[in-house]
Design an enzyme around this catalytic site. Structure first.
Site, short mmCIF file in Angstrom:
data_model
loop_
_atom_site.label_atom_id
_atom_site.label_comp_id
_atom_site.label_asym_id
_atom_site.label_seq_id
_atom_site.Cartn_x
_atom_site.Cartn_y
_atom_site.Cartn_z
CG MET A 19 -1.78 1.23 1.39
SD MET A 19 -2.69 1.26 2.96
CE MET A 19 -1.38 1.80 4.09
CG HIS A 67 4.81 -3.11 7.80
ND1 HIS A 67 4.57 -4.46 7.84
CD2 HIS A 67 4.22 -2.67 6.67
CE1 HIS A 67 3.87 -4.82 6.80
NE2 HIS A 67 3.64 -3.75 6.06
CB SER A 75 2.81 -4.66 2.94
OG SER A 75 1.87 -4.26 3.89
CD GLN A 76 -2.30 -3.22 -0.39
OE1 GLN A 76 -3.02 -2.93 0.59
NE2 GLN A 76 -2.42 -2.59 -1.54
CG ASP A 131 4.49 -4.74 11.46
OD1 ASP A 131 3.94 -3.61 11.47
OD2 ASP A 131 4.60 -5.43 10.43
#
Length: 345
Positions: free
Chosen positions: A79, A327, A152-153, A271
C-alpha cells in the site's frame, strides 16, 4: 505524497477518466463517505513511504557477486508504494539483480506509476489478481517460471495469484510482512493528524463490509473483524475465499499452493503497522475477541489443511522467518542472506 501526483481519493473508474463529472459525487452520501475514507487512507501513504526510506534495505547495496542465472523474480509492492520508486521496489530489484543476475519484473497495476499507486488503494483485489495474471502470461521471460516476493498487501495478492492463475509457474513464494489472516486495526499513524486517524478507524469499523466499500477499498478486502466473524465470512469479497474459509472449499487453491517448492513468511517483530503482527505468520485472534492469538497449528485452516499449509509444513516447504524492526524494515544482510540467496537464485 508528492504534490504533483493526483490525490488517490476517487474510485479509479472515476479518477482515471477525466470526462466523468466530479460534481456527480456530491449527490451520493455513500460515495461522499468513500471519498472521506479513501482520502484518509491516502494519508497513510507517507507512513508507508517513510518506512521504505528509513529501512536499511535501501542503503548501500551489497557488492555484486557472480552467480549462475536462474529463474526471474516477480515483485508486488504494498500500500502506498509503486512498482518503480527508486528508493523502494527499484532498490529491491537492483539488489536481487546484483546478487543473482536474474531478470526482475516489478508488477505495475495500471498504465503508469500514478495509476499503480492509486490502484493499491482503490482497485478491487480480485480484479487486480486477474489483471496481473494476464500481464505475466504476456511476458516471454517468465514462461519457464519465476520466484515471487510480495511486500505487505502485495503478499496476499501474490498468494491469490498462485492459487487462481493458470499462467507461468511460481516456484518460491516469499511473503514479506503480508497480512494473510487480515488485519483488525489500522496502521500506526500517530505522526499524522490524530482526528483523521480516528475518523478512519471509525469508518472502517462501521463500513468495512458495506458493499460499495468492499468493491472499491483494497484495505477493506482484508479487514478481518474477529468480533463479527460471521459478517467477515459473508461480506468480505476477497480474504475468506483465498483462505478457503468458506463452507464450499476450492480444491484448486490447495493444489496450486502444494505446487510451490517453498512458501516463506517473514514477520517483523516490532511491527506497529500490521495489527495483529501474527497475521504475517498466518495467525490471528481467536474468534469473538481481539486479545488472544490462535496459533496457526491450532487453527482449522491448518488442521483441516484448507490451502495446503499443513502439507507444506510437513514436507519442509513452509518457512517462518522473523526480524527485528517495524513494518518492512530489514537490513540488506537479512534480505540477501535469508531471502535472495536461498530462494531467488
Amino acid at each position: 505524497q508528492e504534490p504533483d501526483r493526483p490525490p488517490p481519493f476517487l474510485p479509479s473508474s472515476l479518477l482515471l477518466h477525466s470526462t466523468t463529472p466530479a460534481l456527480l459525487l456530491l449527490f451520493s452520501p455513500l460515495i461522499l463517505s468513500m471519498i472521506n475514507l479513501s482520502t484518509m487512507v491516502s494519508l497513510l501513504l507517507g507512513v508507508t513511504l517513510s518506512l521504505c526510506l528509513l529501512s536499511p534495505v535501501s542503503a548501500t547495496q551489497p557488492a555484486q557477486v557472480e552467480v549462475r542465472k536462474g529463474l526471474p523474480t516477480v515483485l508486488w509492492h504494498g500500500m502506498g508504494d509503486t512498482c518503480c520508486f527508486s528508493f523502494s521496489m527499484g532498490r529491491i530489484g537492483e539488489i536481487i539483480k546484483n546478487q543473482t543476475g536474474n531478470y526482475v519484473y516489478s508488477i505495475r497495476v495500471g498504465n503508469n506509476i500514478e495509476e499503480d499507486e492509486i490502484n493499491g488503494f482503490l482497485m478491487n483485489m480480485n480484479e487486480q489478481v486477474t489483471y496481473v495474471c494476464n500481464l505475466l502470461k504476456k511476458d516471454p521471460k517468465l514462461k519457464d517460471g519465476y520466484n515471487a516476493v510480495g511486500f505487505s498487501q502485495g503478499s496476499q495478492l501474490l498468494r491469490a495469484l498462485q492459487q487462481r492463475c493458470d499462467g507461468p509457474k511460481m516456484q518460491n513464494l516469499i511473503s514479506v510482512g503480508g497480512q494473510h489472516q487480515g488485519v483488525f486495526g489500522l496502521p500506526n499513524c500517530s505522526a499524522q493528524n490524530h482526528y483523521l486517524c480516528e475518523l478512519m478507524r471509525e469508518w472502517l469499523e462501521i463500513g468495512a463490509y458495506e458493499y460499495y466499500i468492499q468493491q472499491n477499498l483494497v484495505q477493506a478486502e482484508y479487514w478481518h473483524d474477529p468480533l463479527l466473524e460471521d459478517d467477515y465470512l459473508k461480506y468480505n469479497i476477497f480474504l475468506p475465499d483465498v483462505n478457503n474459509a468458506l463452507p464450499k472449499k476450492n480444491p484448486k487453491y490447495k493444489e496450486n499452493m502444494l505446487a510451490l517448492s517453498n512458501f516463506v513468511m517473514v514477520k517483523f517483530l516490532n511491527d506497529t503497522i500490521v495489527q495483529p503482527r501474527e497475521s504475517e505468520w498466518f495467525e490471528f485472534y481467536k474468534p469473538g475477541q481481539d486479545k488472544e492469538i490462535l496459533p496457526l497449528k491450532e487453527s482449522k485452516l491448518y488442521t483441516e489443511d484448507w490451502i495446503g499449509l499443513k502439507a507444506l509444513d510437513e514436507s519442509g516447504r513452509l518457512h517462518f522467518l522473523s526480524t527485528m524492526g517495524n513494518h518492512l524494515q530489514m537490513s540488506n544482510e537479512f534480505f540477501v542472506t535469508n531471502i535472495v540467496l536461498p530462494y531467488l537464485q
